[in-house]
Design a protein around this motif. Structure first.
Motif, mmCIF file in Angstrom:
data_model
loop_
_atom_site.group_PDB
_atom_site.id
_atom_site.type_symbol
_atom_site.label_atom_id
_atom_site.label_comp_id
_atom_site.label_asym_id
_atom_site.label_seq_id
_atom_site.Cartn_x
_atom_site.Cartn_y
_atom_site.Cartn_z
ATOM 1 N N CYS A 23 -23.357 17.286 -16.970
ATOM 2 C CA CYS A 23 -24.112 17.020 -18.299
ATOM 3 C C CYS A 23 -24.602 15.499 -18.228
ATOM 4 O O CYS A 23 -23.979 14.677 -18.024
ATOM 5 C CB CYS A 23 -22.936 17.094 -19.276
ATOM 6 N N CYS A 26 -22.675 13.003 -20.847
ATOM 7 C CA CYS A 26 -21.279 12.540 -20.661
ATOM 8 C C CYS A 26 -20.653 12.705 -19.306
ATOM 9 O O CYS A 26 -19.809 12.231 -18.657
ATOM 10 C CB CYS A 26 -20.105 13.338 -21.417
ATOM 11 N N CYS A 106 -21.627 21.759 -24.038
ATOM 12 C CA CYS A 106 -20.725 20.979 -22.964
ATOM 13 C C CYS A 106 -19.145 20.648 -23.527
ATOM 14 O O CYS A 106 -19.271 20.760 -24.752
ATOM 15 C CB CYS A 106 -21.170 19.663 -22.954
ATOM 16 N N CYS A 109 -18.723 16.919 -24.450
ATOM 17 C CA CYS A 109 -19.182 16.184 -25.601
ATOM 18 C C CYS A 109 -20.022 17.062 -26.714
ATOM 19 O O CYS A 109 -20.505 16.492 -27.521
ATOM 20 C CB CYS A 109 -20.325 15.066 -24.972
HETATM 21 ZN ZN LIG Z 1 -21.232 16.465 -22.043
#
Ligand SMILES: [Zn+2]
Ligand SMILES: *[C@@H]1O[C@H](CO)[C@@H](O)[C@H](O)[C@H]1NC(C)=O
Length: 155
Positions: A23, A26, A106, A109
């Motif tokens: 991701c 994050c 995700c 996050c």
């Molecule tokens: Zn993330």
């Protein structure tokens, strides 16, 4: 001796990440090189253009597509990914005819990462079709690239 041990640890840490796709927001691990696929069966009427992109050591086909709200996405494929499914499967406005889609976020996050595409299975032929994940290229980053940013200086 401790130097060799330290070096081994360092190489080991790197090896764990090789080919991983994260991701971009994050850094959570989403999928990896061995899961990458070229998605086939895109609706040519909805496809703006496509291109080959080098990602995590493989060449991946990227489809540039627009949703009904007018947002443009660069989409590439993976067999599987660690994601949180959001909402129920939808059939309308699908980019891949015969597949319904579910929004994927995700797991760390909650940023939008892409969609899970699964076959409608309306005919027996559909049994052959495999589900896949369409990931948004702009929302990911490769661990290999992140590693180049965090390398410790040679000594
Ligand atoms: Zn993330
Ligand atoms: C996708 O297709 C390209 C050719 O257009 C090929 O070079 C590449 O290896 C394929 N990638 C995957 C993940 O199958």
């Amino acid at each position: 001796m401790w130097f060799l041990l330290l070096l081994a640890c360092f190489l080991n840490v790197n090896a764990r990440h090789v080919g991983e796709i994260l991701c971009r927001q994050c850094g959570a691990s989403l999928t990896r090189q061995s899961e990458l696929i070229n998605i086939t069966g895109v609706d040519r009427n909805q496809l703006q253009y496509e291109y080959d992109f080098p990602l995590a050591g493989k060449t991946t086909k990227v489809h540039v597509l627009t949703n009904p709200e007018g947002h443009k996405f660069h989409v590439f494929g993976a067999k599987t990914a660690h994601l949180h499914f959001h909402g129920t499967p939808q059939s309308q406005a699908t980019w891949y005819p015969g597949y319904k889609w579910t929004i994927c976020l995700c797991r760390s996050c909650s940023r939008h990462m892409g969609w899970y595409f699964e076959p409608e299975k309306t005919t027996e032929l559909d049994e052959e079709k495999k589900s896949f994940i369409g990931l948004v290229l702009e929302n990911v980053i490769t661990a290999d690239y992140v590693d180049t940013l965090t390398k410790v200086p040679d000594f």
